[in-house]
Design a protein around this motif. Sequence first.
Motif, PDB file in Angstrom:
ATOM      1  N   PHE A   1     -51.125   4.605 -47.273  1.00 23.11           N
ATOM      2  CA  PHE A   1     -50.303   5.583 -46.563  1.00 23.11           C
ATOM      3  C   PHE A   1     -48.865   5.113 -46.369  1.00 23.11           C
ATOM      4  N   SER A   2     -48.624   3.812 -46.499  1.00 20.70           N
ATOM      5  CA  SER A   2     -47.256   3.299 -46.354  1.00 20.70           C
ATOM      6  C   SER A   2     -46.529   3.220 -47.678  1.00 20.70           C
ATOM      7  N   ASN A   3     -47.197   3.540 -48.748  1.00 16.74           N
ATOM      8  CA  ASN A   3     -46.588   3.416 -50.074  1.00 16.74           C
ATOM      9  C   ASN A   3     -45.423   4.397 -50.229  1.00 16.74           C
ATOM     10  N   ASN A   4     -44.557   4.107 -51.186  1.00 25.95           N
ATOM     11  CA  ASN A   4     -43.405   4.969 -51.495  1.00 25.95           C
ATOM     12  C   ASN A   4     -42.402   5.020 -50.335  1.00 25.95           C
ATOM     13  N   LEU A   5     -42.077   3.855 -49.793  1.00 24.29           N
ATOM     14  CA  LEU A   5     -41.179   3.784 -48.644  1.00 24.29           C
ATOM     15  C   LEU A   5     -39.814   4.391 -48.947  1.00 24.29           C
ATOM     16  N   TYR A   6     -39.202   3.966 -50.044  1.00 20.82           N
ATOM     17  CA  TYR A   6     -37.870   4.462 -50.368  1.00 20.82           C
ATOM     18  C   TYR A   6     -37.897   5.941 -50.733  1.00 20.82           C
ATOM     19  N   GLY A   7     -39.014   6.397 -51.291  1.00 21.04           N
ATOM     20  CA  GLY A   7     -39.122   7.814 -51.613  1.00 21.04           C
ATOM     21  C   GLY A   7     -39.080   8.688 -50.369  1.00 21.04           C
ATOM     22  N   PHE A   8     -39.748   8.243 -49.295  1.00 24.74           N
ATOM     23  CA  PHE A   8     -39.756   9.026 -48.068  1.00 24.74           C
ATOM     24  C   PHE A   8     -38.419   8.966 -47.340  1.00 24.74           C
ATOM     25  N   ASP A   9     -37.610   7.958 -47.643  1.00 26.10           N
ATOM     26  CA  ASP A   9     -36.262   7.910 -47.053  1.00 26.10           C
ATOM     27  C   ASP A   9     -35.326   8.929 -47.672  1.00 26.10           C
ATOM     28  N   GLY A  10     -35.644   9.373 -48.886  1.00 27.46           N
ATOM     29  CA  GLY A  10     -34.791  10.354 -49.555  1.00 27.46           C
ATOM     30  C   GLY A  10     -33.422   9.786 -49.889  1.00 27.46           C
ATOM     31  N   GLY A  11     -32.400  10.614 -49.732  1.00 26.91           N
ATOM     32  CA  GLY A  11     -31.049  10.205 -50.097  1.00 26.91           C
ATOM     33  C   GLY A  11     -30.441   9.161 -49.188  1.00 26.91           C
ATOM     34  N   ALA A  12     -31.151   8.756 -48.116  1.00 25.41           N
ATOM     35  CA  ALA A  12     -30.617   7.722 -47.221  1.00 25.41           C
ATOM     36  C   ALA A  12     -30.512   6.363 -47.893  1.00 25.41           C
TER      37      ALA A  12
ATOM     38  N   VAL B   1     -41.614   7.898 -56.142  1.00 29.61           N
ATOM     39  CA  VAL B   1     -41.934   9.324 -56.226  1.00 29.61           C
ATOM     40  C   VAL B   1     -40.910  10.081 -55.380  1.00 29.61           C
ATOM     41  N   PRO B   2     -40.055  10.905 -55.987  1.00 23.52           N
ATOM     42  CA  PRO B   2     -39.050  11.627 -55.199  1.00 23.52           C
ATOM     43  C   PRO B   2     -39.698  12.550 -54.171  1.00 23.52           C
TER      44      PRO B   2
ATOM     45  N   SER C   1     -30.373   8.535 -57.934  1.00 17.79           N
ATOM     46  CA  SER C   1     -30.306   9.762 -58.721  1.00 17.79           C
ATOM     47  C   SER C   1     -31.696  10.356 -58.939  1.00 17.79           C
ATOM     48  N   ILE C   2     -32.690   9.486 -59.101  1.00 19.84           N
ATOM     49  CA  ILE C   2     -34.068   9.970 -59.262  1.00 19.84           C
ATOM     50  C   ILE C   2     -34.494  10.755 -58.032  1.00 19.84           C
ATOM     51  N   MET C   3     -34.196  10.238 -56.864  1.00 19.71           N
ATOM     52  CA  MET C   3     -34.603  10.921 -55.633  1.00 19.71           C
ATOM     53  C   MET C   3     -33.842  12.214 -55.422  1.00 19.71           C
ATOM     54  N   GLN C   4     -32.597  12.252 -55.823  1.00 21.10           N
ATOM     55  CA  GLN C   4     -31.801  13.446 -55.611  1.00 21.10           C
ATOM     56  C   GLN C   4     -32.030  14.517 -56.668  1.00 21.10           C
ATOM     57  N   CYS C   5     -32.365  14.082 -57.906  1.00 21.38           N
ATOM     58  CA  CYS C   5     -32.514  15.026 -59.020  1.00 21.38           C
ATOM     59  C   CYS C   5     -33.962  15.295 -59.386  1.00 21.38           C
TER      60      CYS C   5
ATOM     61  N   GLN D   1     -35.091  11.957 -69.122  1.00 23.39           N
ATOM     62  CA  GLN D   1     -36.122  11.844 -68.096  1.00 23.39           C
ATOM     63  C   GLN D   1     -36.241  10.390 -67.671  1.00 23.39           C
ATOM     64  N   THR D   2     -36.535  10.191 -66.417  1.00 22.10           N
ATOM     65  CA  THR D   2     -36.732   8.851 -65.915  1.00 22.10           C
ATOM     66  C   THR D   2     -38.080   8.319 -66.383  1.00 22.10           C
ATOM     67  N   GLU D   3     -38.282   7.029 -66.170  1.00 21.55           N
ATOM     68  CA  GLU D   3     -39.492   6.368 -66.645  1.00 21.55           C
ATOM     69  C   GLU D   3     -40.634   6.632 -65.681  1.00 21.55           C
TER      70      GLU D   3
END
Length: 624
Positions: free
Chosen positions: A341-352, A426-427, A519-523, A536-538
Motif C-alpha cells: 500500500f505504500s508503493n509508488n510514493l512519487y507517483g502519489f505526490d504527482g507534480g510536487a 505509475v502516474p 514529465s511521465i507524471m504530468q503527461c 512512449q516511456t519505458e
Amino acid sequence: MVNVMIRMKLSLLRHSMSGGRATLMIIGGVFGLLLAASTILLGVLYNNETSADLICIAFGFWMIGWIIGPLLVGGEGTLKTEYFTLLPITQKKLTVGLFGATFIGIGPIVSLVACFSLIIYAVRLGFWAVIVAVPGMLLQLVIIILLSKVVMGVIGEASKSRLGLEFGALFIGAVIAFLNVGWYLLPAISMFVEEPLPEISLAARILPSGWAMVAIEAVNRSHYFLATGVLCGLALLCGLLLITWGRLLSVSTINEARINRYNRNKSLFLTWANFLTPKTSKIGVVVLKELKTWMCDPQRGRLLRMGLWTGLFYGLFVSLCGVTLLMPWTGVVLVMFTCIFSNNLYGFDGGALWTSISIPGTERIDVRGRQIAWIIVVAPVSIVISLIFLYLSKLDWAWVWVLALLPSLLGGGAGLILFLSVYKLVPVTDPHRRGRGTIVSGDDMNAGKLFLTNLLLLVLLFFASIPTLVILTLGTLLHQNLLKWAGVPVGFCTGLLITWYFGRLAYRRLEARGSDILSIMQCGGIVQFLDNKVVQTEETFSNLSAGKSVLVGILVTMGIIFTLPQGIVPIILKLIGVKVRSWFIALHLPENIQLLVCIFFVLVGVSSLIITRIIVRKHKNMQR
C-alpha cells in the motif's frame, strides 16, 4: 441525457481497454462470470427450500461485494461529476444520466447474469412466479448498484474527517484480512450448505437483497397482495436510494474544507514527531514533511492505515480461528501489506516532484528522508504486534524466524518502495485534481500496472529475505540453535544493505532522469524529448495489447502463487516438521509425493515468470 452519458462511457471504456487495466478487467469479468454461474447453479442443484435459502444468502454476498469492491479498488466510476461542473446541466438530469451510465460495464452485466438465478428458480414454481421474478430481478439489480453508490458517497464524505478516515481504513483492512484467511471458514460454510440455519435464512430475506425471493415465494403460496407489496417496496427503495445518491452528487467537490479540517486537527503523533525531529538537519526536515504527509494526506494516509489494519486483523482472525501456526507471522504480514500500500510514493505526490528536483543535490536527501520516515511509522508497530502474537502463539521455534525475517523485510521495504517508485512509477492524478472520494480510483491511475508492480515488489521482497531464510533453514536442518540465531544479525545486515543500495539507485535515477520522471507524471506516460520526438516511456506492461496483457497477468499471478505459497512455503513447513495442510495443495496428497509436487509447483512458477519476461522483452524489441 442518458443516451449521451452511455455513449460517453462506452467511448471511455473502449479507449481504456489496453495494458494492465484491460488485464484486470478481463480477469475480473471471467472470475465474476464463474461466481454468477455458481449462483445460478444454486437454483438447480438443491430442493426448492434449500435453493431459496442459498440464493438469498448468495445475493447478500453479491450486495456486500458491490459495497466492498469499490472500497478495495477505489473509484467513483468512469464518469465523474467533476467533468460536468461547468456545463449547464441540472442536478436532476445529471443524476439520471449518471444512473443510466452506471449499468454499462462488466460488473453490472455479471450481476445481471447472477440475477437470472431468480428466474431459473421461479421456473420450477410456475408461470406467475416467473412473472414476478422478472421485475424483481431488475429491481434487485438496481438496488444493489445504487446501494453501492450511496455507501461510497457516504464514506467519501465521512473520510473528510480524521475519524472517518480511520474507520474507512479499518473497515477495508478487516475485509482484506478476511479475504486472506477466509478459507478457514470453509468447513463452517460446508456445514451450513448441508443444513442452513433458520435464523440466517430469515436474516437473508430481511435484507433488500432477499426481497425479490420473498415476492416469488409469496406468489407461489398465492399471497398476491404480499408479492405486490414487496415489489412496490423494492421500487420505493430504488427511488429513495436514487434521491440520496443525487444529493450526495450535489455536494461540493472542492477540497478546501477537507484540507482545512485536516490542518486544524493536529495529532499527538505529529506533535511528538515535530518535537523529536531535528530541524537543523536537511534529512530531518524531509522526515518531518513525510510524516505529516502520511498523517494528513487523505489518500496516502488511508493507504498506510490500510496496511497496518490489515496486518492487525490478520492476527486477530487467525487467533479467533485457533490457527496458532499463523499467529507469529502477523508482523511479517503487516510489513508486506504496508509495503504494497505504500508503493509508488512519487507517483502519489504527482507534480510536487519538481520541488525535489529543482534544487541540485536534494535527491539523495529526499530519498533518505522518505526511507527513514517509512521505517519510523512501520517498524514500531510491526515489532510490537509481532512480539504480542509470538507470545500468544506459544510457539518457541517461531521466535528466531520472525526476529530474523522482520528486519530484512523492513529494510527491503524501505529500499524497494523508493526503488520501484522511481523505476516503475505509475502516474497518478495530482492530489488537488482527484475525485470527491479519498480512495484513489482506477481512473486516477493505471491500476493494472500498479497491481503488477506490487506483485514485482513481493517477488523482490522474497529475494531480499533469501539469505536469512538460508541461514534459518540450515540451522533447522542441522539442529544448530546458534546457527539459527545467527539469522537475526544476518537479517538485520541484509535489511540495512538493501535499504542503502536500492535507495542509492533511486536517488541516482532521480538525479539523472528527474525531469523525465516528472514529465511521465504530468503527461501520463508520454515524454517530449529535446529532439521533439514524442515517444512512449519505458512501461513494462501498460503498452501491451489486451490479449498479451491478460496472458502476462495470468502468468505473473501463476508465478507468484505457484512459486511461493504452493511451492516454497510447504517445502519449508515439511523441513521444519510442521503438520498443517491449510490451502497447500501438495500437503493434501500422499506423503511420498508431496515434496515432488512442491518442486513441480516451483518449477512451473519460475517458468511462468521467465515466459513473462520473454514476452515483455520481445514486445519492447518490436517497439524499437
